[in-house]
Design a protein around this motif. Structure first.
Motif, PDB file in Angstrom:
ATOM      1  N   GLN A  56      41.337  12.344  46.399  1.00 52.48           N
ATOM      2  CA  GLN A  56      40.002  12.724  46.904  1.00 52.48           C
ATOM      3  C   GLN A  56      39.729  14.220  46.776  1.00 52.48           C
ATOM      4  OE1 GLN A  56      38.804  10.997  50.782  1.00 52.48           O
ATOM      5  NE2 GLN A  56      40.650   9.749  50.705  1.00 52.48           N
ATOM      6  N   MET A  57      40.745  15.021  46.536  1.00 49.41           N
ATOM      7  CA  MET A  57      40.605  16.488  46.587  1.00 49.41           C
ATOM      8  C   MET A  57      39.684  16.992  45.491  1.00 49.41           C
ATOM      9  SD  MET A  57      44.459  17.628  47.583  1.00 49.41           S
ATOM     10  CE  MET A  57      45.067  17.232  49.234  1.00 49.41           C
ATOM     11  N   ASP A  58      38.701  17.789  45.881  1.00 48.80           N
ATOM     12  CA  ASP A  58      37.680  18.152  44.904  1.00 48.80           C
ATOM     13  C   ASP A  58      36.968  19.464  45.231  1.00 48.80           C
ATOM     14  OD1 ASP A  58      36.072  17.729  42.715  1.00 48.80           O
ATOM     15  OD2 ASP A  58      34.534  16.668  43.876  1.00 48.80           O
ATOM     16  N   THR A  59      37.282  20.057  46.382  1.00 50.61           N
ATOM     17  CA  THR A  59      36.536  21.233  46.832  1.00 50.61           C
ATOM     18  C   THR A  59      37.335  22.495  46.514  1.00 50.61           C
ATOM     19  OG1 THR A  59      35.587  19.885  48.588  1.00 50.61           O
ATOM     20  CG2 THR A  59      35.451  22.268  48.878  1.00 50.61           C
ATOM     21  N   PRO A  60      36.689  23.525  45.944  1.00 49.90           N
ATOM     22  CA  PRO A  60      37.398  24.764  45.601  1.00 49.90           C
ATOM     23  C   PRO A  60      38.169  25.305  46.811  1.00 49.90           C
ATOM     24  CG  PRO A  60      35.179  24.835  44.714  1.00 49.90           C
ATOM     25  CD  PRO A  60      35.264  23.586  45.553  1.00 49.90           C
ATOM     26  N   GLN A  61      39.442  25.627  46.602  1.00 51.02           N
ATOM     27  CA  GLN A  61      40.269  26.035  47.750  1.00 51.02           C
ATOM     28  C   GLN A  61      41.115  27.263  47.428  1.00 51.02           C
ATOM     29  OE1 GLN A  61      42.546  22.888  49.610  1.00 51.02           O
ATOM     30  NE2 GLN A  61      43.508  24.285  51.081  1.00 51.02           N
ATOM     31  N   LEU A  62      41.088  28.199  48.358  1.00 48.29           N
ATOM     32  CA  LEU A  62      41.988  29.350  48.314  1.00 48.29           C
ATOM     33  C   LEU A  62      43.175  29.034  49.210  1.00 48.29           C
ATOM     34  CD1 LEU A  62      42.585  32.384  47.612  1.00 48.29           C
ATOM     35  CD2 LEU A  62      41.379  32.963  49.733  1.00 48.29           C
ATOM     36  N   TRP A 118      43.649  40.628  51.774  1.00 53.32           N
ATOM     37  CA  TRP A 118      43.442  39.314  52.398  1.00 53.32           C
ATOM     38  C   TRP A 118      41.944  39.098  52.661  1.00 53.32           C
ATOM     39  CZ3 TRP A 118      41.419  37.112  56.792  1.00 53.32           C
ATOM     40  CH2 TRP A 118      41.889  35.840  57.162  1.00 53.32           C
ATOM     41  N   HIS A 119      41.317  40.093  53.305  1.00 53.82           N
ATOM     42  CA  HIS A 119      39.885  39.952  53.619  1.00 53.82           C
ATOM     43  C   HIS A 119      39.040  39.886  52.348  1.00 53.82           C
ATOM     44  CE1 HIS A 119      40.978  41.086  57.783  1.00 53.82           C
ATOM     45  NE2 HIS A 119      39.891  40.399  58.080  1.00 53.82           N
ATOM     46  N   GLN A 120      39.389  40.710  51.360  1.00 53.95           N
ATOM     47  CA  GLN A 120      38.591  40.706  50.132  1.00 53.95           C
ATOM     48  C   GLN A 120      38.670  39.337  49.449  1.00 53.95           C
ATOM     49  OE1 GLN A 120      40.162  41.620  46.630  1.00 53.95           O
ATOM     50  NE2 GLN A 120      38.191  41.755  45.559  1.00 53.95           N
ATOM     51  N   GLN A 121      39.878  38.762  49.411  1.00 55.58           N
ATOM     52  CA  GLN A 121      40.056  37.474  48.736  1.00 55.58           C
ATOM     53  C   GLN A 121      39.408  36.328  49.528  1.00 55.58           C
ATOM     54  OE1 GLN A 121      41.484  36.734  45.609  1.00 55.58           O
ATOM     55  NE2 GLN A 121      41.118  38.930  45.430  1.00 55.58           N
ATOM     56  N   VAL A 122      39.636  36.334  50.825  1.00 61.83           N
ATOM     57  CA  VAL A 122      39.122  35.241  51.658  1.00 61.83           C
ATOM     58  C   VAL A 122      37.586  35.274  51.691  1.00 61.83           C
ATOM     59  CG1 VAL A 122      38.923  34.542  54.062  1.00 61.83           C
ATOM     60  CG2 VAL A 122      41.173  34.954  53.089  1.00 61.83           C
ATOM     61  N   LEU A 123      37.025  36.444  51.996  1.00 58.13           N
ATOM     62  CA  LEU A 123      35.569  36.532  52.096  1.00 58.13           C
ATOM     63  C   LEU A 123      34.933  36.420  50.712  1.00 58.13           C
ATOM     64  CD1 LEU A 123      35.331  39.337  54.821  1.00 58.13           C
ATOM     65  CD2 LEU A 123      35.226  36.854  55.148  1.00 58.13           C
ATOM     66  N   LEU A 150      47.155  33.101  46.915  1.00 56.92           N
ATOM     67  CA  LEU A 150      47.312  34.486  47.365  1.00 56.92           C
ATOM     68  C   LEU A 150      48.622  34.555  48.137  1.00 56.92           C
ATOM     69  CD1 LEU A 150      46.297  37.383  48.015  1.00 56.92           C
ATOM     70  CD2 LEU A 150      45.007  36.376  49.924  1.00 56.92           C
ATOM     71  N   ASN A 151      49.544  35.404  47.677  1.00 60.39           N
ATOM     72  CA  ASN A 151      50.882  35.464  48.279  1.00 60.39           C
ATOM     73  C   ASN A 151      51.226  36.906  48.643  1.00 60.39           C
ATOM     74  OD1 ASN A 151      53.933  36.177  47.021  1.00 60.39           O
ATOM     75  ND2 ASN A 151      53.893  34.628  48.618  1.00 60.39           N
ATOM     76  N   PHE A 152      51.859  37.078  49.801  1.00 60.35           N
ATOM     77  CA  PHE A 152      52.369  38.392  50.196  1.00 60.35           C
ATOM     78  C   PHE A 152      53.883  38.270  50.389  1.00 60.35           C
ATOM     79  CE2 PHE A 152      47.993  38.174  51.702  1.00 60.35           C
ATOM     80  CZ  PHE A 152      47.463  39.367  51.235  1.00 60.35           C
TER      81      PHE A 152
END
Ligand SMILES: *[C@@H]1O[C@H](CO)[C@@H](O)[C@H](O)[C@H]1NC(C)=O
Ligand SMILES: *[C@@H]1O[C@H](CO)[C@@H](O)[C@H](O)[C@H]1NC(C)=O
Ligand SMILES: *[C@@H]1O[C@H](CO)[C@@H](O)[C@H](O)[C@H]1NC(C)=O
Ligand SMILES: *[C@@H]1O[C@H](CO)[C@@H](O)[C@H](O)[C@H]1NC(C)=O
Ligand SMILES: *[C@@H]1O[C@H](CO)[C@@H](O)[C@H](O)[C@H]1NC(C)=O
Ligand SMILES: *[C@@H]1O[C@H](CO)[C@@H](O)[C@H](O)[C@H]1NC(C)=O
Ligand SMILES: *[C@@H]1O[C@H](CO)[C@@H](O)[C@H](O)[C@H]1NC(C)=O
Length: 762
Positions: free
Chosen positions: A670-676, A726-731, A708-710
């Motif tokens: 079912q997975m179909d939505t863009p995900q970070l 983190w904020h730049q990638q997430v937002l 995204l890995n730290f």
């Protein structure tokens, strides 16, 4: 009451209550005192309201809680700040006058790592100097005075290791008995990392479960509380007592095998206390006779400050006063003002970390414990403090998505219902003042630090400081940015916060940002955080909806406990119903272009939503440190957690572990939505392989996804430069898919290159 009516009532209540209690009492006063704040916030009064951008959030001042001097005239706090120009952090130590609110700077010397009031003095200070002139890796105790910190200071003691967490008491003879903590060898010697001889190999070898925890592999050294004494010499200066050899401290913990205090990773100086007469010390340790990984049992130990006897558990399996059947985690020991009693909390269940904390009072002389004050009160307080007269206790308790102060008598019966006397925001610390008031430090969604006085009779009496009045980054923020509503969930009424963006206008529409909290036994509370800060997300142009579904804490045991063995059922349905309620009731929220994000259990829930129908309602998803493969749960070290939450062992009750498996084929399909996906290497409880597994699946299935890995972060991303990425990638990720990116050029974008993206796609 209809839900819509309820939200209106709530809006009025939240705004009115906050305005009258917090603002109107204080605003004239804050206004008058604006001059005092000018050093901290030049020109903040003339700036227009600005959106909270990630850089501003991360570099805004972070203030500690305020600790009053004995006379209650001034309080001490620290202010840490990170600069994106110099890429360095700095800390200043400040005094705040509790009448005028005037703030002055004590010192910004970077060698000062901790300051407390010295004994009963109103101006003398005891502090830890994080360097040591003679012992590399050691620290020093120094004395100074508020009158002239930089010139009055002198060294009082040399400590041979990196110790912190000062607590003191003045003895009958006028000496200062103190406590500090740090790492210890098994033989009791304080561990000094700079001087330690290390093996040539990096190998680690284990014979017991729990080889690592949180972000640290266990070693043979452990935390211990050390005691020492300062006496006033003929010279008029304080120095280490002649009774202990130079620099030597007593290790109060290492004399009993397997004790450890404070208990990592969250343990700190609240894990121990010194009696006001300086004679006794109480500390918390995990049960020494049990393996560490599959239970939460811990006890309160009692020991003379001079270490003349070994510590003894007051509520261990063999202690005379141990209440029947109570076996869980103990916490927060605090001595009464007359040094005759000790209050502490304990959970009942031996393996449930979110069981209710109940308050007990132990009498030192008789070794008796009054079992369970207000035992039937359906709340789980986290901190206790005695009233000055010793007749009552003030508790800090999570309560309906706030942290409120409650008072009860020290002999309260089972059915006693404690009464709250603070309301909005979240209390972080509180101290008795000699005039009968209580000095409270806390925060709210719209202020990173608020300092006020309150009394059990009158509630909040005066606001001394609020960060949103002085910090340019928080300018324009107020309680009006926040609202709440209740809706009919799966089996009960569920609470949710709603957070508006800057310049919110009900005639416009804003994409939904659906916020899912972790725990799962936790809550979205009215407090400030530099991670998952509500406002920083909202100000990109979203309305944030942050529900507290089944599993949430602060609404009574039933809501918390119902998630046991039900990770994907009731809470998922509560979230579906929340989404539908938002779609049907708020015209200003655009659910067609909504996005959802969550961390930890919230990350699991995002992964579960991705493979279920609710996932199709969102334009993008963000999961931070979520689990994915049900059978991989056994790779955690907190076996008590999985055995409780999945109600059985990994081998005996495997079906419970597999019931809500986001990695099951029917969900993957079912997975179909863009995900970070965000997952960091040092998250040992939810290992990095979980994030990698999901990334493999989404990439191979062609679902737009990014990893995204730290390498140097644990469950939390705290380094400021990492936090910015983190904020730049997430937002940037949610803005790209919600359409915010296209409509607002000020919104955070993925196009900015802080760190290059690795992409070998053909
Ligand atoms: C901190 O102390 C060390 C000596 O231990 C000294 O070299 C250094 O200059 C001090 N730092 C400051 C800011 O005074
Ligand atoms: C800290 O200790 C070092 C070494 O004794 C000394 O040089 C320095 O002046 C001290 N600084 C403060 C702020 O106490
Ligand atoms: C305790 O053990 C450590 C590490 O083996 C050693 O360096 C130290 O000298 C010992 N302390 C005493 C008092 O024997
Ligand atoms: C916890 O682990 C120990 C082995 O380290 C085992 O003997 C014990 O039965 C386990 N307890 C539970 C409740 O699983
Ligand atoms: C106690 O909490 C309630 C909400 O449960 C609130 O309405 C009330 O104002 C609070 N009391 C005080 C004195 O703040
Ligand atoms: C509540 O959730 C359970 C588990 O998902 C589901 O079976 C049930 O139908 C739901 N109840 C309601 C009233 O929606
Ligand atoms: C946990 O397992 C026990 C024993 O099988 C069962 O009685 C109980 O109902 C289960 N609890 C939950 C919440 O599933």
């Amino acid at each position: 009451m209809s839900p819509q009516k309820r939200i209106n009532t709530f809006r009025v209540r939240v705004n009115l209550v906050l305005c009258t209690i917090i603002f109107c009492n204080a605003c004239a006063y804050l206004f008058v005192n604006m001059r005092a704040f000018q050093l901290l916030a030049i020109g903040s009064a003339v700036l227009p309201a600005v959106a909270l951008a990630p850089k501003q959030l991360i570099s805004a001042p972070r203030r500690s809680t305020a600790v009053p001097n004995p006379s209650g005239e001034v309080a001490l706090f620290s202010t840490g700040q990170y600069s994106f120009e110099s890429h360095e952090s700095s800390t200043t130590w400040n005094l705040i006058d509790l009448k005028s609110g005037k703030i002055s700077e004590l010192t910004d010397d970077s060698n000062v790592s901790e300051i407390i009031w010295l004994g009963s003095s109103n101006s003398e200070l005891l502090y830890i100097n994080s360097t040591n002139a003679d012992i590399p890796g050691g620290v020093e105790l120094w004395i100074s005075d508020t009158a002239d910190f930089n010139n009055f200071r002198y060294k009082a003691a040399s400590l041979s290791a990196s110790l912190s967490g000062l607590k003191t008491a003045t003895t009958k003879t006028g000496d200062i008995n103190f406590l500090v903590y740090g790492q210890s060898y098994g033989n009791g010697t304080a561990y000094n990392d700079k001087l330690a001889v290390k093996p040539l190999s990096t190998a680690r070898i284990y014979d017991s479960i729990y080889p690592r925890h949180w972000d640290t592999w266990l070693t043979t050294t452990f935390n211990a509380v050390f005691s020492g004494t300062l006496e006033l010499k003929k010279s008029g200066q304080w120095a280490t007592s002649r009774y202990v050899s130079r620099g030597a401290l007593k290790n109060l913990v290492s004399t009993v095998k397997n004790l450890e205090s404070p208990y990592p990773p969250y343990g700190d100086s609240t894990d121990y206390d010194i009696s006001p007469d300086g004679k006794w010390v109480a500390f918390k340790s995990k049960a020494p006779e049990l393996p560490r990984a599959n239970n939460t049992a811990s006890y309160i130990y009692f020991v003379p400050h001079d270490g003349s006897k070994n510590p003894e558990a007051i509520n261990g399996p063999d202690s005379p006063g141990t209440p029947e059947g109570v076996k869980g985690d103990s916490s927060g020991p605090v001595f009464s003002p007359d040094s005759e009693q000790l209050a502490y909390f304990q959970m009942t269940d031996i393996a449930y970390e979110s069981d209710r904390r109940t308050l007990y009072v132990y009498t030192i002389d008789s070794k008796e414990t009054i079992p369970a004050l207000a035992k039937n009160w359906d709340r789980s307080p986290s901190a206790a403090k005695w009233t000055t007269d010793g007749k009552g206790l003030i508790l800090n308790t999570e309560d309906r998505a706030r942290n409120r102060l409650f008072i009860l008598p020290s002999d309260a019966g089972d059915d006693f219902v404690p009464r709250n006397f603070t309301d909005s925001g979240s209390v972080s610390s509180y101290y008795n003042l000699p005039n009968g008031e209580i000095l409270v430090s806390g925060s709210a969604m719209w202020t990173s630090r608020i300092i006020y006085t309150a009394t059990p009779e009158k509630g909040v009496t005066n606001v001394v400081f609020s960060a949103n009045e002085v910090d340019p980054a928080l300018n324009g923020m107020s309680s009006a940015d926040v609202d709440e509503f209740y809706y009919e969930g799966n089996w009960t009424e569920i609470h949710s916060w709603i957070i508006y963006p800057q310049n919110f206008d009900t005639s416009k529409t804003y994409p939904l940002l659906f916020y899912i909290h972790g725990g799962p036994q936790g809550s979205w509370a009215d407090s400030w955080s530099t991670r998952w800060n509500y406002k920083v997300w909202a100000d990109q142009g979203y309305v944030v909806v942050a529900p507290n579904p089944t599993g949430s804490t602060g609404f009574g045991d039933k809501l918390t406990d119902m998630i046991t063995n039900n990770w994907g059922s009731y809470p998922y349905d509560d979230l579906v119903k929340c989404w539908e309620y938002v779609r049907d009731n708020f015209d200003f929220i655009d659910t067609d272009n909504g996005v959802a994000a969550g961390a930890s259990y919230g990350g699991f829930m995002i992964n579960w939503i991705q493979g279920n129908p609710l996932g199709r309602k969102f334009k993008a998803l963000v999961s931070h440190d979520g689990t994915f493969v049900a059978d991989a749960k056994i790779s955690t070290e907190e076996l008590w957690f999985i055995e409780h939450d999945f109600n059985g062992t990994f081998w005996g009750d495997r079906d419970n572990y597999r019931r809500w498996d986001p990695s099951a084929p029917e969900h993957i399909l079912q997975m179909d939505t863009p995900q970070l996906i965000i997952h960091s290497d040092l998250d040992f409880r939810l290992p990095i392989s979980e994030g990698l597994s999901l990334f493999n699946v989404l990439q191979m299935r062609g679902v737009p996804s990014r990893l995204l890995n730290f390498p140097d972060e644990n469950h939390w991303v705290t380094n400021q430069e990492n936090s910015l990425v983190w904020h730049q990638q997430v937002l940037g990720w949610i803005n790209k898919y919600s359409g915010i990116g296209a409509s607002n050029s000020n919104a955070v974008s993925l196009d900015e290159t802080i760190v290059p993206v690795v992409d070998y796609n053909p």
